[in-house]
Design a protein around this motif. Sequence first.
Motif, PDB file in Angstrom:
ATOM      1  N   ASN A 110       0.869  -1.178   0.000  1.00 16.46           N
ATOM      2  CA  ASN A 110       0.000   0.000   0.000  1.00 16.46           C
ATOM      3  C   ASN A 110       0.911   1.233   0.000  1.00 16.46           C
ATOM      4  O   ASN A 110       1.146   1.861   1.035  1.00 16.46           O
ATOM      5  CB  ASN A 110      -0.911  -0.004   1.232  1.00 16.46           C
ATOM      6  N   ILE A 111       1.417   1.562  -1.181  1.00 17.28           N
ATOM      7  CA  ILE A 111       2.461   2.585  -1.297  1.00 17.28           C
ATOM      8  C   ILE A 111       2.022   3.940  -0.743  1.00 17.28           C
ATOM      9  O   ILE A 111       2.734   4.533   0.080  1.00 17.28           O
ATOM     10  CB  ILE A 111       2.926   2.709  -2.766  1.00 17.28           C
ATOM     11  N   PRO A 112       0.875   4.493  -1.165  1.00 13.70           N
ATOM     12  CA  PRO A 112       0.504   5.818  -0.657  1.00 13.70           C
ATOM     13  C   PRO A 112       0.376   5.869   0.862  1.00 13.70           C
ATOM     14  O   PRO A 112       0.810   6.836   1.495  1.00 13.70           O
ATOM     15  CB  PRO A 112      -0.840   6.087  -1.345  1.00 13.70           C
ATOM     16  N   THR A 113      -0.223   4.832   1.448  1.00 15.70           N
ATOM     17  CA  THR A 113      -0.397   4.835   2.897  1.00 15.70           C
ATOM     18  C   THR A 113       0.930   4.677   3.623  1.00 15.70           C
ATOM     19  O   THR A 113       1.155   5.282   4.679  1.00 15.70           O
ATOM     20  CB  THR A 113      -1.370   3.723   3.322  1.00 15.70           C
ATOM     21  N   CYS A 114       1.823   3.876   3.066  1.00  9.97           N
ATOM     22  CA  CYS A 114       3.163   3.761   3.658  1.00  9.97           C
ATOM     23  C   CYS A 114       3.848   5.120   3.700  1.00  9.97           C
ATOM     24  O   CYS A 114       4.452   5.501   4.713  1.00  9.97           O
ATOM     25  CB  CYS A 114       4.012   2.777   2.850  1.00  9.97           C
ATOM     26  N   PHE A 115       3.764   5.873   2.591  1.00 15.98           N
ATOM     27  CA  PHE A 115       4.417   7.178   2.534  1.00 15.98           C
ATOM     28  C   PHE A 115       3.701   8.194   3.425  1.00 15.98           C
ATOM     29  O   PHE A 115       4.325   9.059   4.038  1.00 15.98           O
ATOM     30  CB  PHE A 115       4.468   7.679   1.092  1.00 15.98           C
ATOM     31  N   GLU A 116       2.364   8.086   3.494  1.00 20.60           N
ATOM     32  CA  GLU A 116       1.610   8.976   4.377  1.00 20.60           C
ATOM     33  C   GLU A 116       2.027   8.773   5.825  1.00 20.60           C
ATOM     34  O   GLU A 116       2.219   9.744   6.580  1.00 20.60           O
ATOM     35  CB  GLU A 116       0.116   8.714   4.210  1.00 20.60           C
ATOM     36  N   ALA A 117       2.172   7.515   6.222  1.00 15.21           N
ATOM     37  CA  ALA A 117       2.571   7.214   7.591  1.00 15.21           C
ATOM     38  C   ALA A 117       3.992   7.694   7.883  1.00 15.21           C
ATOM     39  O   ALA A 117       4.282   8.219   8.960  1.00 15.21           O
ATOM     40  CB  ALA A 117       2.470   5.705   7.828  1.00 15.21           C
ATOM     41  N   TYR A 118       4.887   7.518   6.920  1.00 16.00           N
ATOM     42  CA  TYR A 118       6.279   7.949   7.101  1.00 16.00           C
ATOM     43  C   TYR A 118       6.365   9.466   7.256  1.00 16.00           C
ATOM     44  O   TYR A 118       7.063   9.980   8.140  1.00 16.00           O
ATOM     45  CB  TYR A 118       7.112   7.489   5.911  1.00 16.00           C
ATOM     46  N   ASN A 119       5.631  10.190   6.389  1.00 14.67           N
ATOM     47  CA  ASN A 119       5.617  11.641   6.513  1.00 14.67           C
ATOM     48  C   ASN A 119       5.008  12.073   7.844  1.00 14.67           C
ATOM     49  O   ASN A 119       5.469  13.025   8.476  1.00 14.67           O
ATOM     50  CB  ASN A 119       4.847  12.273   5.356  1.00 14.67           C
ATOM     51  N   ALA A 120       3.942  11.376   8.271  1.00 10.30           N
ATOM     52  CA  ALA A 120       3.286  11.731   9.528  1.00 10.30           C
ATOM     53  C   ALA A 120       4.244  11.615  10.707  1.00 10.30           C
ATOM     54  O   ALA A 120       4.170  12.392  11.661  1.00 10.30           O
ATOM     55  CB  ALA A 120       2.062  10.841   9.746  1.00 10.30           C
ATOM     56  N   LYS A 121       5.139  10.652  10.634  1.00  9.78           N
ATOM     57  CA  LYS A 121       6.110  10.487  11.713  1.00  9.78           C
ATOM     58  C   LYS A 121       6.951  11.747  11.890  1.00  9.78           C
ATOM     59  O   LYS A 121       7.246  12.153  13.024  1.00  9.78           O
ATOM     60  CB  LYS A 121       7.021   9.287  11.416  1.00  9.78           C
ATOM     61  N   TYR A 122       7.333  12.366  10.779  1.00 12.01           N
ATOM     62  CA  TYR A 122       8.202  13.541  10.839  1.00 12.01           C
ATOM     63  C   TYR A 122       7.421  14.849  10.944  1.00 12.01           C
ATOM     64  O   TYR A 122       7.897  15.809  11.554  1.00 12.01           O
ATOM     65  CB  TYR A 122       9.108  13.569   9.605  1.00 12.01           C
ATOM     66  N   ILE A 123       6.226  14.883  10.319  1.00 12.81           N
ATOM     67  CA  ILE A 123       5.457  16.130  10.322  1.00 12.81           C
ATOM     68  C   ILE A 123       4.666  16.280  11.620  1.00 12.81           C
ATOM     69  O   ILE A 123       4.646  17.334  12.243  1.00 12.81           O
ATOM     70  CB  ILE A 123       4.509  16.183   9.113  1.00 12.81           C
ATOM     71  N   PHE A 124       3.998  15.182  12.015  1.00 15.59           N
ATOM     72  CA  PHE A 124       3.099  15.264  13.167  1.00 15.59           C
ATOM     73  C   PHE A 124       3.575  14.440  14.362  1.00 15.59           C
ATOM     74  O   PHE A 124       2.878  14.334  15.361  1.00 15.59           O
ATOM     75  CB  PHE A 124       1.695  14.779  12.765  1.00 15.59           C
ATOM     76  N   LYS A 125       4.764  13.801  14.217  1.00 16.94           N
ATOM     77  CA  LYS A 125       5.320  12.974  15.286  1.00 16.94           C
ATOM     78  C   LYS A 125       4.372  11.814  15.615  1.00 16.94           C
ATOM     79  O   LYS A 125       4.190  11.442  16.779  1.00 16.94           O
ATOM     80  CB  LYS A 125       5.588  13.813  16.542  1.00 16.94           C
ATOM     81  N   LYS A 126       3.747  11.249  14.565  1.00 14.43           N
ATOM     82  CA  LYS A 126       2.849  10.104  14.740  1.00 14.43           C
ATOM     83  C   LYS A 126       3.342   8.944  13.883  1.00 14.43           C
ATOM     84  O   LYS A 126       3.761   9.135  12.768  1.00 14.43           O
ATOM     85  CB  LYS A 126       1.419  10.458  14.294  1.00 14.43           C
ATOM     86  N   ASN A 127       3.238   7.734  14.414  1.00 17.27           N
ATOM     87  CA  ASN A 127       3.525   6.578  13.581  1.00 17.27           C
ATOM     88  C   ASN A 127       2.587   5.404  13.843  1.00 17.27           C
ATOM     89  O   ASN A 127       2.696   4.360  13.211  1.00 17.27           O
ATOM     90  CB  ASN A 127       4.980   6.124  13.721  1.00 17.27           C
ATOM     91  N   THR A 128       1.626   5.565  14.733  1.00 21.89           N
ATOM     92  CA  THR A 128       0.728   4.460  15.057  1.00 21.89           C
ATOM     93  C   THR A 128      -0.193   4.104  13.898  1.00 21.89           C
ATOM     94  O   THR A 128      -0.622   2.950  13.776  1.00 21.89           O
ATOM     95  CB  THR A 128      -0.128   4.811  16.282  1.00 21.89           C
ATOM     96  N   GLN A 129      -0.541   5.064  13.041  1.00 27.55           N
ATOM     97  CA  GLN A 129      -1.471   4.778  11.956  1.00 27.55           C
ATOM     98  C   GLN A 129      -0.902   3.719  11.009  1.00 27.55           C
ATOM     99  O   GLN A 129      -1.661   2.998  10.360  1.00 27.55           O
ATOM    100  CB  GLN A 129      -1.803   6.032  11.162  1.00 27.55           C
ATOM    101  N   TYR A 130       0.410   3.604  10.928  1.00 23.90           N
ATOM    102  CA  TYR A 130       1.025   2.657   9.992  1.00 23.90           C
ATOM    103  C   TYR A 130       0.565   1.228  10.290  1.00 23.90           C
ATOM    104  O   TYR A 130       0.148   0.490   9.402  1.00 23.90           O
ATOM    105  CB  TYR A 130       2.540   2.737  10.091  1.00 23.90           C
ATOM    106  N   THR A 131       0.626   0.845  11.536  1.00 23.86           N
ATOM    107  CA  THR A 131       0.285  -0.521  11.920  1.00 23.86           C
ATOM    108  C   THR A 131      -1.122  -0.886  11.469  1.00 23.86           C
ATOM    109  O   THR A 131      -1.353  -1.941  10.887  1.00 23.86           O
ATOM    110  CB  THR A 131       0.384  -0.671  13.453  1.00 23.86           C
TER     111      THR A 131
END
Length: 400
Positions: free
Chosen positions: A309-330
């Motif tokens: 799921n390429i777009p969601t993988c990249f969305e989650a990665y960006n969220a980690k750096y932009i919003f300091k979130k990474n739980t959505q990835y799982t």
Amino acid sequence: MIQTRTIKKTGKEVSLLGLGAMRLPTRNGRIDKQKATKLVNYAIDHGVTLIDTAYLYHNGESETFLRNILQDRRNDVQISTKLPVWFVKKEEDLEEYLDKQMEKLGVEYIDYYFLHSLNYETYKRLKPLHVLEFLDRIKKEGKVKHVGFSYHDNYEDFTKIIDDYDWDMCLLQYNFIDEEVQAGRKGVQYAYNHDVSVFIMEPLKGGLLAHDVPEKVKITMENENIDETPSRWALKWLANQKEITCILSGMSEIEQLDENIETMNSTEPNSISEKELQVYNNVKKVYDELIQIPCTQCRYCMPCPAHVNIPTCFEAYNAKYIFKKNTQYTFRVSGIMGGKPGYASNCISCGACISKCPQKINIPLELKKVSDELEPFGLKTFMKLVNAVGKPIFKWYLNR
């Protein structure tokens, strides 16, 4: 009603805000027809005169979905769609795809017909297939009213394409973050100076500029007394430019439509002060520091042969750096809601996605980063156990 602007070659008026049918409301991965029908009709009722779609939007369902609406409201709205140029291998394909699209839409003519996601290499490939003669003919026959191209490449090649044909319009990715990306501001100005009307896609950068504001951006805006919503503020920047004819926004909620309509009506060309324009530049610098992967969630890279799921993988990665979130990835990539797992580590580096990406992202390389940073040891095993329990519950929920 909405502020309108004029197609320079024909004098045809079009609403400054257009409804992009790439991000219609969905349910279980398909267009939510009831909600989407209400949304599109509401847009037309409130002055949106342009609906933009394409052959592949919503896995090929977008054009077909719009058919019923157009049957009842053809005189109220202009329709825009795009020729899937990557499928065109011989001259006969040009007519074949146009005819298919007109049948799917149920129309006797198309108002705005774009060559989809053009770059200079594709343009050179299409010319021996007499694509320009084809465009001349379908205009003469009345099958389409205006012809143009959507574009995801550099400024220099953009000017070559503009100079080579009598285009009515072009469609560019453009927002205050992407001012110098691809054709950029110089391309907008070049097209305008050559009487080619400029349509805008990704005005909110795939929704990034419409969602939560990163803390560093919020502080920058608050320090300058900017109290508008992020989406309204981003769209104002575009509406402020007289060179822009139509802004295509992928709205999925009535509330988004209402806000965007009000924004279009309250922003005239050259109405933003130089001081505020400098604030846009300052905010852009913050986003440039935070965004790791320039993905706009267009999904042109999908489906992936390895089910990433390429777009969601990249969305989650960006969220980690932009919003300091990474739980959505799982939860969004693991398939917990009944789909196939789309982990970044599933990538087999086949490269099928690279040529499809308008942003020229080295997708396999970036997926490796996502996998390394967001997939801890044992994640897949753990999520299989969770999914074994969650899938029956999810099916019960859908069928209750």
